[in-house]
Design an enzyme around this catalytic site. Structure first.
Site, mmCIF file in Angstrom:
data_model
loop_
_atom_site.group_PDB
_atom_site.id
_atom_site.type_symbol
_atom_site.label_atom_id
_atom_site.label_comp_id
_atom_site.label_asym_id
_atom_site.label_seq_id
_atom_site.Cartn_x
_atom_site.Cartn_y
_atom_site.Cartn_z
ATOM 1 N N ASP A 35 -10.130 59.694 -11.523
ATOM 2 C CA ASP A 35 -11.161 58.774 -12.695
ATOM 3 C C ASP A 35 -11.398 59.719 -13.784
ATOM 4 O OD1 ASP A 35 -13.942 57.140 -12.464
ATOM 5 O OD2 ASP A 35 -12.260 56.846 -13.885
ATOM 6 N N SER A 199 -8.299 55.856 -31.879
ATOM 7 C CA SER A 199 -6.865 55.400 -32.140
ATOM 8 C C SER A 199 -6.752 54.868 -33.710
ATOM 9 C CB SER A 199 -6.800 54.098 -31.235
ATOM 10 O OG SER A 199 -5.434 53.339 -31.883
HETATM 11 C C1 LIG Z 1 -21.032 57.162 -12.257
HETATM 12 C C2 LIG Z 1 -20.827 57.023 -13.847
HETATM 13 C C3 LIG Z 1 -19.582 56.800 -14.235
HETATM 14 C C4 LIG Z 1 -19.616 57.385 -15.783
HETATM 15 C C5 LIG Z 1 -19.249 55.327 -14.695
HETATM 16 N N1 LIG Z 1 -17.812 55.328 -14.864
HETATM 17 C C6 LIG Z 1 -17.277 54.067 -14.823
HETATM 18 O O1 LIG Z 1 -17.678 53.168 -14.606
HETATM 19 C C7 LIG Z 1 -15.605 54.057 -15.243
HETATM 20 C C8 LIG Z 1 -14.970 54.447 -14.139
HETATM 21 O O2 LIG Z 1 -13.852 54.869 -14.896
HETATM 22 C C9 LIG Z 1 -14.914 53.222 -13.277
HETATM 23 C C10 LIG Z 1 -13.890 53.702 -11.859
HETATM 24 C C11 LIG Z 1 -13.532 52.834 -11.106
HETATM 25 C C12 LIG Z 1 -15.077 52.507 -10.120
HETATM 26 C C13 LIG Z 1 -14.552 51.553 -9.009
HETATM 27 C C14 LIG Z 1 -13.360 52.103 -8.172
HETATM 28 C C15 LIG Z 1 -12.263 52.575 -8.791
HETATM 29 C C16 LIG Z 1 -12.701 53.337 -9.839
HETATM 30 N N2 LIG Z 1 -13.928 52.385 -13.817
HETATM 31 C C17 LIG Z 1 -14.626 51.027 -13.567
HETATM 32 O O3 LIG Z 1 -15.812 50.670 -13.186
HETATM 33 C C18 LIG Z 1 -13.956 50.140 -14.745
HETATM 34 C C19 LIG Z 1 -14.079 48.599 -14.318
HETATM 35 N N3 LIG Z 1 -13.452 48.620 -12.967
HETATM 36 C C20 LIG Z 1 -12.129 48.527 -12.712
HETATM 37 O O4 LIG Z 1 -11.198 48.606 -13.647
HETATM 38 C C21 LIG Z 1 -11.665 48.043 -11.357
HETATM 39 C C22 LIG Z 1 -11.100 49.431 -10.866
HETATM 40 C C23 LIG Z 1 -10.724 49.068 -9.395
HETATM 41 C C24 LIG Z 1 -9.483 49.200 -9.073
HETATM 42 C C25 LIG Z 1 -9.047 49.023 -7.944
HETATM 43 C C26 LIG Z 1 -9.771 48.733 -6.970
HETATM 44 C C27 LIG Z 1 -11.254 48.766 -7.295
HETATM 45 C C28 LIG Z 1 -11.652 49.226 -8.415
HETATM 46 N N4 LIG Z 1 -10.602 47.125 -11.625
HETATM 47 C C29 LIG Z 1 -10.856 46.112 -11.790
HETATM 48 O O5 LIG Z 1 -11.751 45.479 -12.182
HETATM 49 N N5 LIG Z 1 -9.516 45.128 -11.738
HETATM 50 C C30 LIG Z 1 -8.544 45.409 -10.871
HETATM 51 C C31 LIG Z 1 -8.780 44.059 -9.768
HETATM 52 C C32 LIG Z 1 -8.690 42.858 -10.491
HETATM 53 N N6 LIG Z 1 -8.775 41.816 -9.505
HETATM 54 C C33 LIG Z 1 -9.548 42.784 -11.876
HETATM 55 C C34 LIG Z 1 -9.457 43.911 -12.547
HETATM 56 C C35 LIG Z 1 -20.207 54.696 -15.649
HETATM 57 O O6 LIG Z 1 -19.663 54.644 -16.792
HETATM 58 N N7 LIG Z 1 -21.267 54.029 -15.210
HETATM 59 C C36 LIG Z 1 -22.155 53.431 -15.933
HETATM 60 C C37 LIG Z 1 -22.369 52.075 -15.824
HETATM 61 C C38 LIG Z 1 -23.146 51.578 -14.872
HETATM 62 N N8 LIG Z 1 -23.148 50.177 -14.799
HETATM 63 C C39 LIG Z 1 -22.272 49.382 -15.474
HETATM 64 C C40 LIG Z 1 -22.380 48.019 -15.134
HETATM 65 N N9 LIG Z 1 -21.489 50.072 -16.351
HETATM 66 C C41 LIG Z 1 -21.361 51.238 -16.452
HETATM 67 N N10 LIG Z 1 -20.414 51.794 -17.147
#
Ligand SMILES: CC[C@H](C)[C@H](NC(=O)C[C@H](O)[C@H](CC1CCCCC1)NC(=O)CCNC(=O)[C@H](Cc1ccccc1)NC(=O)N1CCC(N)CC1)C(=O)NCc1cnc(C)nc1N
Length: 330
Positions: A35, A199
């Site tokens: 990630d 971009s």
């Molecule tokens: C720990 C800090 C770190 C920097 C954190 N980083 C991120 O959130 C971005 C990061 O790339 C994370 C990494 C994910 C986390 C869940 C597990 C899989 C990886 N990405 C996201 O959260 C983007 C949104 N989620 C996604 O894109 C998930 C990813 C996923 C895929 C498969 C299974 C499970 C999850 N997929 C979906 O939402 N989809 C796939 C499924 C579909 N039915 C709907 C769309 C952050 O910004 N956190 C601050 C934060 C807190 N609170 C919130 C509300 N937003 C925030 N950004």
């Protein structure tokens, strides 16, 4: 040194891409989500609340002769999709694609939220963002990339994600057989810790390319492509019957629709996302209504070039003193 690891989509919608990671002695292999949008390496473990483990592979520090508890260290993460996890920290030997960090901080989960429990395809995350995003307390712990970068022939890792098939992440080498044409590099702003770049514009189908700056992050951990309202509206205006659904929380259309390609600019280069990648998946299994792979970023507050965009390109994550992103078509 350099190395390469295969990465596979966890399901038929390419929701995420996992890699096998060896932890400890003897090796315990877990499938982690690489990630670039976060910077914690955390795993399901023998310390995870038993009722919150459902089919995942776990790391058992007590079975590893090289594991060491980092006394007093804790961690807690919250992601964009509201999922959370937290726990304590060990160090142990971690190997990815033949490259070993001998004393890698492995954040061991004591508790995880329901969406992690219900996803047996992901045994944890391996964060490849910048240190400022790491959640460990009282002090941040280095990422796997931090720990190996000094031994790499070149301070880079590359992403070659594919639609419905295995791709690869390479470390320390740029394999020119994996892309066509040349790489175009853009500067990265490491504040607040994502691979953030600008971009140079976008094009919808055969319409003229629009030169405009679009700031966003290259995030392998996000499934979809999230951009500004104006761009998203202009895209779906070309898809008859498309609507922004409150029910499904985003743009939907008939699964039988033909979607135009979406082009985004990187400097003078252009990356083309096939319309088929934007026909992301039925809103529920078997439905004839499909959810778009391009969605509005307003509620997120930042544009995200997630897997829908990344799998149309070969991407170099350059961690040199002046971090930058290299993009090429493939
Ligand atoms: C720990 C800090 C770190 C920097 C954190 N980083 C991120 O959130 C971005 C990061 O790339 C994370 C990494 C994910 C986390 C869940 C597990 C899989 C990886 N990405 C996201 O959260 C983007 C949104 N989620 C996604 O894109 C998930 C990813 C996923 C895929 C498969 C299974 C499970 C999850 N997929 C979906 O939402 N989809 C796939 C499924 C579909 N039915 C709907 C769309 C952050 O910004 N956190 C601050 C934060 C807190 N609170 C919130 C509300 N937003 C925030 N950004």
């Amino acid at each position: 040194t350099s190395g390469s690891v295969a990465t596979s989509p966890i399901d038929s919608s390419d929701d995420a891409y996992s890699i096998p990671v060896s932890i400890g002695t003897p090796a315990q292999v877990l499938n982690l989500d690489l990630d670039t949008g976060s910077s914690d390496l955390w795993v399901f473990s023998s310390l995870t609340t038993a009722s919150e483990v459902n089919g995942q592979n776990i790391y058992t520090p007590s079975k590893s002769s090289t594991s060491k508890l980092v006394s007093g260290a804790t961690w807690k993460v919250k992601y964009g999709d509201e999922s959370t996890s937290s726990g304590v920290v060990y160090t142990d030997k971690v190997t990815v694609g033949g490259i070993t960090a001998s004393s890698q901080a492995v954040e061991v989960a004591k508790t995880v939220s329901a969406s992690f429990t219900s996803n047996s395809d992901i045994d944890g995350l391996i964060g490849m963002g910048f240190d400022s995003l790491n959640s460990a307390k009282p002090s941040a712990v280095p990422t796997f990339f931090d720990n190996i970068i000094g031994n790499l022939d070149s301070p880079v890792f590359t992403a070659d994600l594919k639609h419905n098939k295995a791709g690869s992440y390479d470390f320390g080498v740029i394999d020119s057989s994996k892309y066509t044409g040349s790489l175009t590099y853009v500067a990265v702003d490491t504040d607040p810790g994502y691979w953030k770049f600008t971009s140079s514009g976008y094009g919808i189908g055969s319409a003229a390319f629009k030169s405009t700056s679009v700031v966003g992050i290259a995030d392998t951990g996000t499934t979809l492509l999230y951009l500004d309202t104006a761009i998203v509206k202009a895209y779906y205006a070309t898809v008859s019957g498309a609507s922004n659904s409150a029910t499904y929380g985003g743009w939907v259309f008939k699964c039988s629709a033909t979607l135009p390609n979406f082009v985004f600019g990187v400097g003078s280069a252009k990356i083309t996302i096939p319309g088929s990648y934007i026909n992301y998946s039925p809103v529920t299994t078997g439905s004839s209504t499909c959810f778009g792979g391009l969605q509005d970023s307003t509620d997120i507050g930042i544009n995200i070039f997630g897997d829908v965009a990344l799998k149309a390109a070969f991407v170099v994550f350059d961690g040199s003193d002046t971090p930058r992103l290299g993009w090429a078509s493939k």
